[in-house]
Scaffold this active site. Sequence first.
Site, PDB file in Angstrom:
ATOM      1  N   HIS A  98      -3.384  -7.105  -8.715  1.00  0.00           N
ATOM      2  CA  HIS A  98      -3.669  -6.356  -7.478  1.00  0.00           C
ATOM      3  C   HIS A  98      -4.794  -7.007  -6.683  1.00  0.00           C
ATOM      4  O   HIS A  98      -5.536  -6.326  -5.981  1.00  0.00           O
ATOM      5  CB  HIS A  98      -4.058  -4.902  -7.791  1.00  0.00           C
ATOM      6  N   GLU A 154      11.670  -4.239  -3.698  1.00  0.00           N
ATOM      7  CA  GLU A 154      11.060  -5.180  -2.749  1.00  0.00           C
ATOM      8  C   GLU A 154      12.089  -6.138  -2.148  1.00  0.00           C
ATOM      9  O   GLU A 154      11.997  -6.495  -0.970  1.00  0.00           O
ATOM     10  CB  GLU A 154       9.921  -5.951  -3.410  1.00  0.00           C
TER      11      GLU A 154
END
Lengths: 325, 327
Positions: A129, A60
């Site tokens: 999530h 990322e």
Amino acid sequence: MAVITTVQAINEALGLMMAEDQRVYCLGEDIGKMGGDFGVTRGLFDEFGGERVRDTPLSEAAIVGAAVGSAMVGMRPVAEIMFADFIGTCYDQIVNNAAKVHYMFDGQFKAPIVLRTACGGGFGGGPHHSQQVEGWFMNVPGLVIVAPASPYDAKGLMITSIEDDNPILFLEHKALYRQKGEVPEGKYTVPLRQAKVVRPGKDVTVVTCMKSVHDALAAAQELEADGVSVEVIDLRTLRPWDHQTVLESVARTGRAVVVNEAPKTGGLGADISAVISEEAFSYLKAPVARICGFDTPIPFSLPLEKLILPDKDRVKQGILKVLGK
Amino acid sequence: MPEISSDQYLALFRDMWRVRKFEQALEREFKRGKVPGMLHIGLGQEATLSAIAHTLRKEDGIFPDHRCHGLLFLKGTPGKQIMAELFGRATGICSGKGGSLHSADASVNNFGDNGVQGSYMVTALGVALGWKMQGKNSLAAVVVGDGTAGRGEWHESMNLASVWKAPVLFVCVNNGYAISTSVGASHATEDLVDFAKAYKIPAIQVDGNDILAAYQATQEAAAHIRAGKGPYFVEYKTWRWQGMFSGEFRPAEEVKYFKEEHEPITMAKADLHKKGIASLEQLDAIEKEVEAEIEGWVAYAQESPMPDPAKATANVYVGWEVESWQS
Ligand SMILES: Cc1ncc(C[n+]2csc(CCOP(=O)(O)OP(=O)(O)O)c2C)c(N)n1
Ligand SMILES: [Mg+2]
């Protein structure tokens, strides 16, 4: 006008911009052939190839860093962070580079990146999530946070974001991905930093964004039967957010409810509430109410998750509270 | 690699002196309280900086680290503007808004340092990727400290530079220590080239105090990248003169070795003399000339005005002012 989903609307915006401008390219995890976890980049790989729809590993920091570096030399990257919850792994890149290169080098460089990410709860995604992350970034000057609540705005705001010269965190609420709406074909823009009154009303102003816009609209609809007129404002840009539209509305209604899915403490809702109290105190007939997520992580089990996230009923309660009912 | 010309060797030597005199002047002014903030200097590492500077072209990018003030002006920015930046003055290259850890100059493709050590290792990947996608033949060089090599960004950057064949020149200044932790005590290997090899990036380790060796290794690396073959990793084994917080923590024989026996400028001077390229008098004259040049930059910085207060809120966003409620 075509009726399409938010996923398709963003996909159209990306395809249009990539066709129009060679500088625009996408990068992220599994965004190529597969089209991303939610299908937002589906078909772009076949149309534009792997150079411009670039698969990365789970790196990322490199996704954001590569976006920023290439933007500094004239590219227009659209980077995807699969789930907003993962953004801590590239937080430094966003906060200390994307948002600061323009300032710290006094205007010599800019970082026009769009960082797309899927956020929001309500589907049993659990602690990693499901989160709303705008609060993590409210304190970052130089960064723009965009968050559409309809397919129309999703497409228009994506086009505007790609064309804008600032670094933009583009929040896509997962609960809205499959929602459908009318979307014009071809290119159009929706302005940044401009909230939208999505339902006019006289008695109470509800200020909100993303999925909660729909909760607020549903609550307003139900309360109409009881003779309560609710104005709903969709912020659309969360940072810097549109003070003027909100304050004008509150000056008319005299009551405000701020609805935000993120934990209550220190978030977007806190800032909106503070600004209303600072700037519109004399118009207020009741204290500002905040309807937010609880100050807890997001639990996995659905009934527990439902308990902590704001929904239509809690928005209704908030509205009734500021009305003294 | 062909022998370099006498002129080229003398230019490398002069720039080593320019780095040294710059850092010494800067340290002196810092101790006098004229240079605000924090300061890390590159004394002892002059050969690495000169080698890098003489390899990069104007169209190449540089990401200089915290001990690379020398690279800031060797890349082509007028030295007085660099000095003024470090003094926080209006005439600085970033109008005084960046300082020692954030001095960039877009006009010479200097992308600036990061106070968060090494974060820019992925930014360099992005610059290289952007240029590659645009069909440019420029490379992006990024300075990597041995301690900073522990950052995940370095590994992410090396991996993707290798996969994408991105024109990144990783120049690793291995001076043996982070702040105080030795490289071997904190990494799986004290030879950082080993990591590069694992990422299938061609790599070389070289004596960073030997200017010719450092220069030639850097040249080879750049030639490889410019031929379109992807990234390259150069590890300079070198040593910095002072400990981070000025106190000395390293063994006395090590200090003596690097400051007296294996000191880059002394070694280069002896070699230039031995090869008959210049007399000792000529070489000493270079030192004096450089000193006068650098002191001119210090005077310029000191005489420069402080930034206009309006600069504090300028360039937060592109195209928008920070609104009054935000400031
Ligand atoms: C991410 C980050 N961690 C820690 C620091 C504090 N810090 C500054 S320099 C330094 C050591 C760097 O060592 P190295 O990379 O070997 O460079 P050297 O100073 O030896 O040239 C540390 C820990 C920092 N600035 N940024
Ligand atoms: Mg070190």
